[in-house]
Write an enzyme that holds these catalytic residues in place. Structure first.
Site, PDB file in Angstrom:
ATOM      1  N   LYS A 161      49.241  30.711  38.484  1.00 55.88           N
ATOM      2  CA  LYS A 161      49.342  31.075  37.063  1.00 55.88           C
ATOM      3  C   LYS A 161      50.185  32.331  36.885  1.00 55.88           C
ATOM      4  O   LYS A 161      51.061  32.381  36.017  1.00 55.88           O
ATOM      5  CB  LYS A 161      47.923  31.276  36.508  1.00 55.88           C
ATOM      6  CG  LYS A 161      47.870  31.567  35.038  1.00 55.88           C
ATOM      7  CD  LYS A 161      46.618  30.997  34.401  1.00 55.88           C
ATOM      8  CE  LYS A 161      45.368  31.792  34.723  1.00 55.88           C
ATOM      9  NZ  LYS A 161      45.314  33.083  34.010  1.00 55.88           N
ATOM     10  N   SER A 185      46.003  47.839  37.445  1.00 49.10           N
ATOM     11  CA  SER A 185      46.203  46.601  36.690  1.00 49.10           C
ATOM     12  C   SER A 185      47.636  46.109  36.830  1.00 49.10           C
ATOM     13  O   SER A 185      48.576  46.774  36.403  1.00 49.10           O
ATOM     14  CB  SER A 185      45.869  46.813  35.209  1.00 49.10           C
ATOM     15  OG  SER A 185      46.397  45.742  34.450  1.00 49.10           O
ATOM     16  N   ASP A 189      40.164  38.032  40.454  1.00 52.64           N
ATOM     17  CA  ASP A 189      39.766  36.828  39.719  1.00 52.64           C
ATOM     18  C   ASP A 189      38.844  35.920  40.535  1.00 52.64           C
ATOM     19  O   ASP A 189      38.328  34.935  40.011  1.00 52.64           O
ATOM     20  CB  ASP A 189      41.009  36.030  39.302  1.00 52.64           C
ATOM     21  CG  ASP A 189      41.830  36.795  38.274  1.00 52.64           C
ATOM     22  OD1 ASP A 189      41.257  37.621  37.556  1.00 52.64           O
ATOM     23  OD2 ASP A 189      43.046  36.558  38.207  1.00 52.64           O
ATOM     24  N   LYS A 209      37.535  40.979  31.427  1.00 55.94           N
ATOM     25  CA  LYS A 209      38.300  39.750  31.672  1.00 55.94           C
ATOM     26  C   LYS A 209      38.038  38.757  30.530  1.00 55.94           C
ATOM     27  O   LYS A 209      37.600  39.158  29.459  1.00 55.94           O
ATOM     28  CB  LYS A 209      37.927  39.167  33.042  1.00 55.94           C
ATOM     29  CG  LYS A 209      38.331  40.075  34.200  1.00 55.94           C
ATOM     30  CD  LYS A 209      39.841  40.210  34.286  1.00 55.94           C
ATOM     31  CE  LYS A 209      40.266  41.157  35.382  1.00 55.94           C
ATOM     32  NZ  LYS A 209      41.699  41.460  35.324  1.00 55.94           N
ATOM     33  N   ARG A 221      36.984  30.609  34.732  1.00 54.59           N
ATOM     34  CA  ARG A 221      36.493  30.880  36.089  1.00 54.59           C
ATOM     35  C   ARG A 221      34.957  30.886  36.152  1.00 54.59           C
ATOM     36  O   ARG A 221      34.374  30.591  37.182  1.00 54.59           O
ATOM     37  CB  ARG A 221      37.088  32.174  36.628  1.00 54.59           C
ATOM     38  CG  ARG A 221      38.615  32.121  36.648  1.00 54.59           C
ATOM     39  CD  ARG A 221      39.267  33.022  37.643  1.00 54.59           C
ATOM     40  NE  ARG A 221      40.685  33.179  37.337  1.00 54.59           N
ATOM     41  CZ  ARG A 221      41.650  32.309  37.658  1.00 54.59           C
ATOM     42  NH1 ARG A 221      41.366  31.208  38.314  1.00 54.59           N
ATOM     43  NH2 ARG A 221      42.907  32.534  37.315  1.00 54.59           N
TER      44      ARG A 221
HETATM   45  C1  S3P Z   1      47.167  39.142  36.498  1.00 52.55           C
HETATM   46  C2  S3P Z   1      46.558  40.323  36.787  1.00 52.55           C
HETATM   47  C3  S3P Z   1      45.099  40.514  36.816  1.00 52.55           C
HETATM   48  C4  S3P Z   1      44.345  39.202  36.820  1.00 52.55           C
HETATM   49  C5  S3P Z   1      44.932  38.209  35.870  1.00 52.55           C
HETATM   50  C6  S3P Z   1      46.376  37.911  36.228  1.00 52.55           C
HETATM   51  C7  S3P Z   1      48.634  39.068  36.509  1.00 52.55           C
HETATM   52  O1  S3P Z   1      44.711  41.238  35.665  1.00 52.55           O
HETATM   53  O2  S3P Z   1      42.997  39.406  36.528  1.00 52.55           O
HETATM   54  O3  S3P Z   1      44.218  36.989  35.873  1.00 52.55           O
HETATM   55  O4  S3P Z   1      49.187  37.945  36.530  1.00 52.55           O
HETATM   56  O5  S3P Z   1      49.277  40.122  36.497  1.00 52.55           O
HETATM   57  P1  S3P Z   1      44.726  42.864  35.662  1.00 52.55           P
HETATM   58  O6  S3P Z   1      46.072  43.250  35.978  1.00 52.55           O
HETATM   59  O7  S3P Z   1      44.362  43.274  34.278  1.00 52.55           O
HETATM   60  O8  S3P Z   1      43.693  43.234  36.662  1.00 52.55           O
END
Ligand code: S3P
Length: 449
Positions: free
Chosen positions: A22, A168, A321, A348, A399
């Site tokens: 994703k 993040s 995740d 989340k 999830r």
């Molecule tokens: C993601 C980063 C993560 C993750 C999300 C996808 C990404 O979030 O939880 O499902 O593709 O950069 P955070 O960056 O807020 O931790």
């Protein structure tokens, strides 16, 4: 709301591929839209979240087409070329899509309104509004900096240096994407390394991103502004976050033997494998290779009784995740597992810490929830199963829905998820694929017939 139940499973076995990653799929569409020429993407995740990103890029002027072969072609507009959409952009359930798009829009002088579902509308956006305001974008958001939100990108975007207050990848990526159309160098400093798909893919498209390791595991990421990005071919690996449900299912259902092929094994995403191994799981990686800077391989997992362990905070970003399904693994393990550093789970698609703790308790698992930690007292042992027999709220969170369906595969009584539709956001075909391995599901109609 389609409810879905799962029965205690016979051994799971087979070789399967799960849908595309994703995170990488969102980025391929976005970078394709700001690259010149054609980008061809194979293995794109065709889940609701990514399809929302494809629609958003079309609304901002890129040509995005799905060929009958399943390949996606994007004809981009070049850095700085995004156009003002003539309608509101509905990002559905996807926090990643909206935060990264806010980054791109921040350095285009266009006005965009973003909306989302109830889950997305409750999620904090100040974490991106703060740095993107420094770039020069302005925002009118709902209370607390939430969606619906109208953003106007900067006329003269500023390159910024920004130290992330939380680890993040979404915030890091938003700042880097904003920096694409700003002059000079944009710098992000992250306290702990987070998934680096944006850095890798920007370089794959001809961008200039440098990463320096700092003391204590921190990183300084420097992006040179206004590069000429060129359309590229992107092969999207299978999503380790989706594979995680199979890895845990095979690790808790006695007699299982499953191989998941072509999975992205970026080390900053692979914490789930390390944690399962720490719990004693029988996992081996086969056919490892690299594609556009991303590690890919097959994961072979065979059932073995799991044992509880300590999962320290340093692991948290690499399995951010996968925690819900790892809690499920811990529930079926022998002994206690303590997970630390879970604060981010509260923001989340749902408050994953609270929702998982409640659902596990309802299924008869002994858990203790702290502000940013969870202790799971596993029932353990080959012939000892979690009681189950509960209906769990998926809380608009894909999830959560999948984690409890996996738990039901090794519970004494069926576990029901009140609404399984969120699974479509990230793992279309989840039920069918699990059935092909040997799992048994039941819909409400089947139960009543
Ligand atoms: C993601 C980063 C993560 C993750 C999300 C996808 C990404 O979030 O939880 O499902 O593709 O950069 P955070 O960056 O807020 O931790």
């Amino acid at each position: 709301m389609p409810t879905l139940s799962v029965l205690k499973s016979a051994p799971l076995s087979g070789h399967v591929r799960v849908p595309g990653d994703k995170s990488i799929s969102h980025r391929a569409l976005m970078l394709g839209a700001v690259a010149l020429g054609e980008t061809r993407v194979t293995g794109l995740l065709e889940g609701e979240d990514v399809l929302a990103t494809a629609d958003a890029m079309r609304a901002m002027g890129a040509k995005v087409v799905r060929e009958d072969s399943g390949e996606w072609r994007i004809n981009g507009l070049g850095v700085g070329g995004l156009l003002q959409p003539d309608h509101t952009i509905d990002m559905g359930n996807s926090g990643t899509a909206v935060r990264l798009l806010m980054g791109l829009v921040a350095s285009h002088n266009i006005k965009v309104t973003f909306t989302g579902d109830a889950s997305l509308s409750s999620r904090p956006m100040m974490r991106v509004i703060t740095p993107l305001s420094q770039v020069g974008a302005t925002f009118e958001a709902a209370e607390g900096g939430r969606l619906p939100l109208t953003q106007t990108g900067a006329k003269s975007p500023m390159p910024i240096e920004y130290e992330l207050p939380v680890a993040s990848a979404q915030v890091k990526s938003a700042v880097l994407l904003a920096g694409l159309n700003a002059p000079g160098e944009t710098v992000v400093i992250e306290p702990k390394p987070t998934r680096d798909h944006s850095e890798k893919m920007l370089n794959h498209f001809g961008g200039d991103v440098r990463v320096e390791e700092l003391d204590g595991g921190a990183r300084r990421i420097t992006l040179k502004g206004q590069p000429e990005l060129k359309g590229r071919d992107v092969i999207v690996p299978a999503d380790i976050s989706s594979a995680a449900f199979l890895l845990v299912a095979a690790s808790i259902v006695p007699g299982s033997d499953v191989t998941v092929t072509g999975v992205g094994l970026n080390p900053l995403r692979a914490g789930v494998i390390e944690t399962l191994k720490d719990m004693g799981a029988n996992i081996e990686i086969l056919n490892q290779q690299t594609e556009a800077g991303e590690d890919i391989g097959d994961i072979h997992v065979q059932y073995t009784g799991l044992k509880g362990c300590l999962v320290s905070a340093s692991r948290a970003p690499d399995q951010i995740d996968e925690n819900p399904v790892l809690f499920v693994a811990a529930a079926c393990a022998e002994g206690q597992t303590r997970f630390e550093g879970l604060g981010e789970l509260r923001v989340k698609e749902s408050d994953r810490l609270a929702v998982m703790a409640k659902g596990l308790k309802d299924c008869g698992v002994d858990v203790e929830e702290g502000e940013d930690w969870l202790v799971v007292n596993g029932v353990g042992g080959t012939d000892v199963n979690v009681p189950g027999g509960a209906t769990v709220a998926s809380s608009l969170d894909h999830r959560i829905a999948m984690a409890f369906l996996v738990l039901g595969m090794n519970a004494q009584n069926p576990i029901t998820v009140d609404d399984a539709s969120p699974i479509e956001t990230s793992f279309p075909g989840f039920r069918h694929l699990m059935e092909s391995l040997g799992a048994t599901f039941q819909t409400e109609e089947q139960e009543n017939s």
